[in-house]
Design a protein around this motif. Structure first.
Motif, PDB file in Angstrom:
ATOM      1  N   PHE A  33       0.779  -1.323  -0.033  1.00 59.35           N
ATOM      2  CA  PHE A  33      -0.062  -0.042   0.010  1.00 59.35           C
ATOM      3  C   PHE A  33       0.802   1.231  -0.155  1.00 59.35           C
ATOM      4  CE2 PHE A  33       0.865  -1.233   4.359  1.00 59.35           C
ATOM      5  CZ  PHE A  33       1.009   0.077   4.877  1.00 59.35           C
ATOM      6  N   ASN A  34       0.354   2.407  -0.441  1.00 60.61           N
ATOM      7  CA  ASN A  34       0.984   3.721  -0.269  1.00 60.61           C
ATOM      8  C   ASN A  34      -0.377   4.595  -0.149  1.00 60.61           C
ATOM      9  OD1 ASN A  34       0.171   4.548  -3.031  1.00 60.61           O
ATOM     10  ND2 ASN A  34       1.615   2.997  -3.760  1.00 60.61           N
ATOM     11  N   ASP A  35      -0.155   5.701   0.353  1.00 53.48           N
ATOM     12  CA  ASP A  35      -1.026   6.649   0.591  1.00 53.48           C
ATOM     13  C   ASP A  35      -0.593   8.233  -0.030  1.00 53.48           C
ATOM     14  OD1 ASP A  35       0.277   7.043   2.928  1.00 53.48           O
ATOM     15  OD2 ASP A  35      -1.295   7.527   3.989  1.00 53.48           O
ATOM     16  N   GLY A  36      -1.204   9.001  -0.071  1.00 54.78           N
ATOM     17  CA  GLY A  36      -0.859  10.339  -0.363  1.00 54.78           C
ATOM     18  C   GLY A  36      -0.983  10.636  -1.820  1.00 54.78           C
ATOM     19  N   LEU A  37      -0.910  12.066  -2.217  1.00 57.39           N
ATOM     20  CA  LEU A  37      -1.158  12.332  -3.592  1.00 57.39           C
ATOM     21  C   LEU A  37       0.218  12.089  -4.121  1.00 57.39           C
ATOM     22  CD1 LEU A  37      -3.087  15.884  -3.310  1.00 57.39           C
ATOM     23  CD2 LEU A  37      -3.843  13.594  -4.222  1.00 57.39           C
ATOM     24  N   ILE A  38       0.004  11.824  -5.533  1.00 61.20           N
ATOM     25  CA  ILE A  38       1.283  11.594  -6.341  1.00 61.20           C
ATOM     26  C   ILE A  38       1.107  12.281  -7.640  1.00 61.20           C
ATOM     27  CG2 ILE A  38       2.090   9.575  -5.401  1.00 61.20           C
ATOM     28  CD1 ILE A  38       0.923   8.184  -7.948  1.00 61.20           C
ATOM     29  N   GLU A  39       2.255  12.818  -8.383  1.00 62.50           N
ATOM     30  CA  GLU A  39       2.179  13.615  -9.529  1.00 62.50           C
ATOM     31  C   GLU A  39       2.339  12.666 -10.562  1.00 62.50           C
ATOM     32  OE1 GLU A  39       1.724  16.822  -9.856  1.00 62.50           O
ATOM     33  OE2 GLU A  39       1.357  16.734  -7.697  1.00 62.50           O
ATOM     34  N   PRO A  40       1.843  12.901 -11.826  1.00 60.91           N
ATOM     35  CA  PRO A  40       1.836  12.113 -13.084  1.00 60.91           C
ATOM     36  C   PRO A  40       3.554  11.782 -13.260  1.00 60.91           C
ATOM     37  CG  PRO A  40       0.468  13.851 -13.548  1.00 60.91           C
ATOM     38  CD  PRO A  40       0.999  14.066 -11.856  1.00 60.91           C
ATOM     39  N   GLY A  41       3.719  10.526 -13.479  1.00 62.14           N
ATOM     40  CA  GLY A  41       5.083  10.149 -13.798  1.00 62.14           C
ATOM     41  C   GLY A  41       5.690   9.942 -12.442  1.00 62.14           C
ATOM     42  N   GLU A  42       5.372  10.120 -11.406  1.00 61.48           N
ATOM     43  CA  GLU A  42       5.986   9.806 -10.055  1.00 61.48           C
ATOM     44  C   GLU A  42       5.495   8.484  -9.524  1.00 61.48           C
ATOM     45  OE1 GLU A  42       5.992  11.734  -5.560  1.00 61.48           O
ATOM     46  OE2 GLU A  42       4.640  12.566  -7.036  1.00 61.48           O
ATOM     47  N   LYS A  43       6.764   7.829  -8.988  1.00 60.72           N
ATOM     48  CA  LYS A  43       6.532   6.409  -8.528  1.00 60.72           C
ATOM     49  C   LYS A  43       6.261   6.661  -7.071  1.00 60.72           C
ATOM     50  CE  LYS A  43       8.129   1.951  -9.596  1.00 60.72           C
ATOM     51  NZ  LYS A  43       6.916   1.324 -10.412  1.00 60.72           N
TER      52      LYS A  43
END
Length: 168
Positions: free
Chosen positions: A48-58
């Motif tokens: 799992f992971n959480d939080g916003l990510i930017e396009p292209g960001e892993k």
């Protein structure tokens, strides 16, 4: 079966109303999968992971115990989370769901499909609304069944070398 893993195919299913996929049951499932004494994978069967990510960001995997996935599911509507529960067919009730899905797929495609399949695994993805998954390639052939909400999936022609170079 000649287009297996080459072309997408749409079909209807009836899993959306199954009580095994209600939020409270998914919390229980996550707790069971996270605390398995013999996980299928050495690193465990929960990711799992959480939080916003930017396009292209892993996205990064948080340094939290696997049991934190259950808490993320409880607040999935606002968590900006992405949770994977692997090998849920090992839990009571979910094996029967997988077997029923396999029977339905074989009824649509024909029994010769079984010769092309090496193993079956039920994986649940539980994601927050509007969560974006980064571009990736899956090593397995998947049947993706949406159970709740809306999802937009972009599939790319793997034969198009401008989109998917040979090294990928």
């Amino acid at each position: 079966t000649q287009n297996l893993n080459r072309l997408p195919h749409e079909f209807a299913h009836t899993l959306a109303g199954n009580p095994l996929f209600e939020l409270s049951r998914l919390v229980d499932l996550a707790e069971k999968v996270a605390t398995r004494l013999t996980p299928h994978l050495a690193g465990g069967d929960v990711y799992f992971n959480d939080g916003l990510i930017e396009p292209g960001e892993k996205p990064s995997r948080p340094d939290l115990p696997r049991t934190a996935a259950a808490d993320l599911i409880r607040k999935i509507a606002t968590a900006q989370a992405w949770i994977i529960l692997k090998h849920v067919e090992r839990e009571p009730g979910y094996r029967e769901v997988l077997e029923s899905c396999i029977r339905d797929i074989l009824q649509l495609s024909g029994p010769e499909l079984l010769r092309q399949i090496k193993w079956f695994e039920a994986i649940l993805f539980i994601t927050s609304p509007n969560r974006v998954t980064e571009y990736h390639l899956d090593r397995e052939v998947s049947w993706i069944l949406q159970l709740q909400g809306d999802k937009e999936i972009h599939l790319f022609d793997r034969a198009d070398k401008q989109i998917v170079p040979d090294q990928e």
